[in-house]
Write an enzyme that holds these catalytic residues in place. Structure first.
Site, PDB file in Angstrom:
ATOM      1  N   GLN A   1       0.845  -1.197   0.000  1.00  0.00           N
ATOM      2  CA  GLN A   1       0.000   0.000   0.000  1.00  0.00           C
ATOM      3  C   GLN A   1       0.880   1.247   0.000  1.00  0.00           C
ATOM      4  OE1 GLN A   1      -3.462  -0.319   2.952  1.00  0.00           O
ATOM      5  NE2 GLN A   1      -2.215  -2.064   3.488  1.00  0.00           N
ATOM      6  N   ASN A   2       2.179   1.037   0.184  1.00  0.00           N
ATOM      7  CA  ASN A   2       3.073   2.191   0.315  1.00  0.00           C
ATOM      8  C   ASN A   2       3.354   2.833  -1.039  1.00  0.00           C
ATOM      9  OD1 ASN A   2       3.128   1.472   2.940  1.00  0.00           O
ATOM     10  ND2 ASN A   2       5.171   0.562   2.907  1.00  0.00           N
ATOM     11  N   VAL A   3       3.521   4.148  -1.005  1.00  0.00           N
ATOM     12  CA  VAL A   3       3.844   4.853  -2.238  1.00  0.00           C
ATOM     13  C   VAL A   3       5.352   5.078  -2.362  1.00  0.00           C
ATOM     14  CG1 VAL A   3       1.557   5.927  -2.412  1.00  0.00           C
ATOM     15  CG2 VAL A   3       3.384   7.128  -1.179  1.00  0.00           C
ATOM     16  N   ASP A   4       6.106   4.704  -1.314  1.00  0.00           N
ATOM     17  CA  ASP A   4       7.567   4.846  -1.414  1.00  0.00           C
ATOM     18  C   ASP A   4       8.138   3.740  -2.308  1.00  0.00           C
ATOM     19  OD1 ASP A   4       8.427   2.480   0.126  1.00  0.00           O
ATOM     20  OD2 ASP A   4       7.632   3.512   1.893  1.00  0.00           O
TER      21      ASP A   4
ATOM     22  N   HIS B   1      -1.504   1.705  -4.121  1.00  0.00           N
ATOM     23  CA  HIS B   1      -1.920   3.105  -3.968  1.00  0.00           C
ATOM     24  C   HIS B   1      -1.052   4.082  -4.761  1.00  0.00           C
ATOM     25  CE1 HIS B   1      -4.040   1.960   0.073  1.00  0.00           C
ATOM     26  NE2 HIS B   1      -4.740   1.620  -0.999  1.00  0.00           N
TER      27      HIS B   1
ATOM     28  N   GLY C   1       2.892  -4.368   9.010  1.00  0.00           N
ATOM     29  CA  GLY C   1       2.801  -2.937   9.269  1.00  0.00           C
ATOM     30  C   GLY C   1       1.648  -2.219   8.607  1.00  0.00           C
ATOM     31  N   THR C   2       0.455  -2.774   8.751  1.00  0.00           N
ATOM     32  CA  THR C   2      -0.717  -2.033   8.260  1.00  0.00           C
ATOM     33  C   THR C   2      -1.843  -2.126   9.278  1.00  0.00           C
ATOM     34  OG1 THR C   2      -2.479  -1.947   6.589  1.00  0.00           O
ATOM     35  CG2 THR C   2      -1.296  -4.034   6.796  1.00  0.00           C
ATOM     36  N   SER C   3      -2.596  -1.022   9.406  1.00  0.00           N
ATOM     37  CA  SER C   3      -3.700  -0.999  10.369  1.00  0.00           C
ATOM     38  C   SER C   3      -4.935  -1.705   9.806  1.00  0.00           C
ATOM     39  CB  SER C   3      -4.036   0.446  10.738  1.00  0.00           C
ATOM     40  OG  SER C   3      -4.351   1.171   9.571  1.00  0.00           O
TER      41      SER C   3
HETATM   42  P1  OAD Z   1      -1.450   3.175   8.957  1.00  0.00           P
HETATM   43  O1  OAD Z   1      -0.758   4.420   9.385  1.00  0.00           O
HETATM   44  O2  OAD Z   1      -2.928   3.159   8.953  1.00  0.00           O
HETATM   45  O3  OAD Z   1      -0.974   1.963   9.881  1.00  0.00           O
HETATM   46  C1  OAD Z   1       0.392   1.780  10.150  1.00  0.00           C
HETATM   47  C2  OAD Z   1       0.577   0.453  10.871  1.00  0.00           C
HETATM   48  O4  OAD Z   1       1.971   0.266  11.034  1.00  0.00           O
HETATM   49  C3  OAD Z   1      -0.070   0.401  12.281  1.00  0.00           C
HETATM   50  O5  OAD Z   1      -0.780  -0.807  12.428  1.00  0.00           O
HETATM   51  C4  OAD Z   1       1.149   0.439  13.205  1.00  0.00           C
HETATM   52  O6  OAD Z   1       0.957  -0.311  14.408  1.00  0.00           O
HETATM   53  C5  OAD Z   1       2.214  -0.211  12.340  1.00  0.00           C
HETATM   54  N1  OAD Z   1       3.616   0.138  12.681  1.00  0.00           N
HETATM   55  C6  OAD Z   1       4.117   1.262  13.211  1.00  0.00           C
HETATM   56  N2  OAD Z   1       5.454   1.167  13.364  1.00  0.00           N
HETATM   57  C7  OAD Z   1       5.798  -0.059  12.888  1.00  0.00           C
HETATM   58  C8  OAD Z   1       7.044  -0.767  12.761  1.00  0.00           C
HETATM   59  N3  OAD Z   1       8.209  -0.237  13.149  1.00  0.00           N
HETATM   60  N4  OAD Z   1       7.026  -2.010  12.234  1.00  0.00           N
HETATM   61  C9  OAD Z   1       5.853  -2.584  11.828  1.00  0.00           C
HETATM   62  N5  OAD Z   1       4.658  -1.966  11.930  1.00  0.00           N
HETATM   63  C10 OAD Z   1       4.634  -0.730  12.456  1.00  0.00           C
HETATM   64  O7  OAD Z   1      -0.844   2.785   7.530  1.00  0.00           O
HETATM   65  P2  OAD Z   1      -1.434   1.830   6.389  1.00  0.00           P
HETATM   66  O8  OAD Z   1      -2.229   0.715   6.998  1.00  0.00           O
HETATM   67  O9  OAD Z   1      -0.316   1.473   5.486  1.00  0.00           O
HETATM   68  O10 OAD Z   1      -3.210   5.466   1.377  1.00  0.00           O
HETATM   69  O11 OAD Z   1      -2.398   2.833   5.639  1.00  0.00           O
HETATM   70  C11 OAD Z   1      -3.104   2.413   4.520  1.00  0.00           C
HETATM   71  C12 OAD Z   1      -3.327   3.576   3.577  1.00  0.00           C
HETATM   72  O12 OAD Z   1      -3.900   4.669   4.272  1.00  0.00           O
HETATM   73  C13 OAD Z   1      -2.055   4.155   2.993  1.00  0.00           C
HETATM   74  O13 OAD Z   1      -1.573   3.407   1.905  1.00  0.00           O
HETATM   75  C14 OAD Z   1      -2.462   5.534   2.587  1.00  0.00           C
HETATM   76  C15 OAD Z   1      -3.325   5.911   3.785  1.00  0.00           C
HETATM   77  O14 OAD Z   1      -4.350   6.779   3.537  1.00  0.00           O
HETATM   78  C16 OAD Z   1      -3.071   6.466   0.459  1.00  0.00           C
HETATM   79  O15 OAD Z   1      -2.375   7.438   0.615  1.00  0.00           O
HETATM   80  C17 OAD Z   1      -3.854   6.252  -0.781  1.00  0.00           C
END
Ligand code: OAD
Length: 236
Positions: A88-91, A106, A179-181
């Site tokens: 889902q990452n854009v990096d 994304h 690492g996704t919520s």
């Molecule tokens: P979130 O910010 O919603 O969730 C980040 C997750 O990473 C959480 O569950 C944290 O507990 C976890 N986390 C934090 N530090 C970590 C670490 N060191 N190692 C492993 N996990 C860790 O991010 P996403 O679920 O990726 O979309 O968000 C999904 C989408 O929402 C993104 O792609 C973006 C955003 O809106 C767009 O921009 C289109």
């Protein structure tokens, strides 16, 4: 034949590289109104702000951010497995670490595309654009004279790569989430495509609620990925 591992990654895998997550305290969406900088309506209302927002993030990514041991661990898995990363990452940290099969759900921060012909995609920095650096504006033009926009899927837009991603999930021998919520759809629904009986691992220090058969590794990505690699090696 190598077993197929399908790995779904989110912002958490890049957190230890210095990329902000979105929903953690102090995350990107705490500091910027998400509907202004990441929605189709926001782009219509204020395209200049969107160009500025993604240009800033892009510059930070290119100039100060490096892949970490979790990204590199997934590359190591390619020795023994057919590894597909769905991110889902854009990096571009999976690619820079060396992963060879990466599908972006994304979009991609290092790319922009023509507003008139979406199939014309440019990786920055790009000599063909009127702005040759990492920064684009509403005045940036491609070689055909057309304006460009960030190659990002905004809220309100379709997710064209969801179909190939779902297909990959349905073919997985092992499925991994890092690492996704698990709150943004359709990406969060990928789990539903994984066939019954396929082992599923989830690495996240603050994991979301998942079905009981998911093996949760409640650690940071750089610690959880080596643990996963050990577990998988023991099972080979
Ligand atoms: P979130 O910010 O919603 O969730 C980040 C997750 O990473 C959480 O569950 C944290 O507990 C976890 N986390 C934090 N530090 C970590 C670490 N060191 N190692 C492993 N996990 C860790 O991010 P996403 O679920 O990726 O979309 O968000 C999904 C989408 O929402 C993104 O792609 C973006 C955003 O809106 C767009 O921009 C289109």
């Amino acid at each position: 034949m190598k077993k197929k591992i399908v790995i779904s990654t989110g912002a958490g895998i890049s957190a230890e590289s210095g990329m902000s997550t979105y929903r953690d305290a102090g995350g990107l969406w705490d500091n910027y109104p998400v509907m202004e900088v990441a929605s189709d309506e926001g782009f219509e209302r204020n395209p200049a702000l969107i160009h500025q927002f993604y240009s800033n993030l892009r510059t930070k990514l290119a100039q100060t951010i490096q892949p970490n041991d979790a990204h590199r661990g997934l590359v190591e898995l390619e020795k023994d497995f057919d590894v597909h990363v769905i991110t889902q990452n854009v990096d571009d940290l999976h690619e820079r670490a060396g992963s060879t099969q990466v599908l972006h759900l994304h979009g991609e921060l290092m790319k922009v595309r023509s507003m008139r012909r979406p199939d014309r995609i440019y990786t920055l920095p790009c000599d063909q654009l009127s702005d040759k650096g990492l920064v684009t504006t509403v005045d940036t033009r491609d070689p055909y004279g057309d304006p460009v926009r960030p190659h990002i899927v905004f809220f309100g837009e379709a997710v064209p790569n969801m179909e190939p991603a779902a297909r990959l999930a349905s073919q997985a021998d092992i499925f991994v989430i890092i690492g996704t919520s698990l709150v943004v759809y359709p990406a969060a629904a990928l789990l539903q495509y994984v066939p019954h009986g396929v082992p599923i691992y989830y690495i996240d220090p603050r994991p979301a609620k998942v079905p009981s058969w998911v093996h949760v590794i409640a650690r940071k990505a750089t610690e959880g990925v080596p643990e996963l690699i050990n577990l998988l090696r023991q099972q080979q």
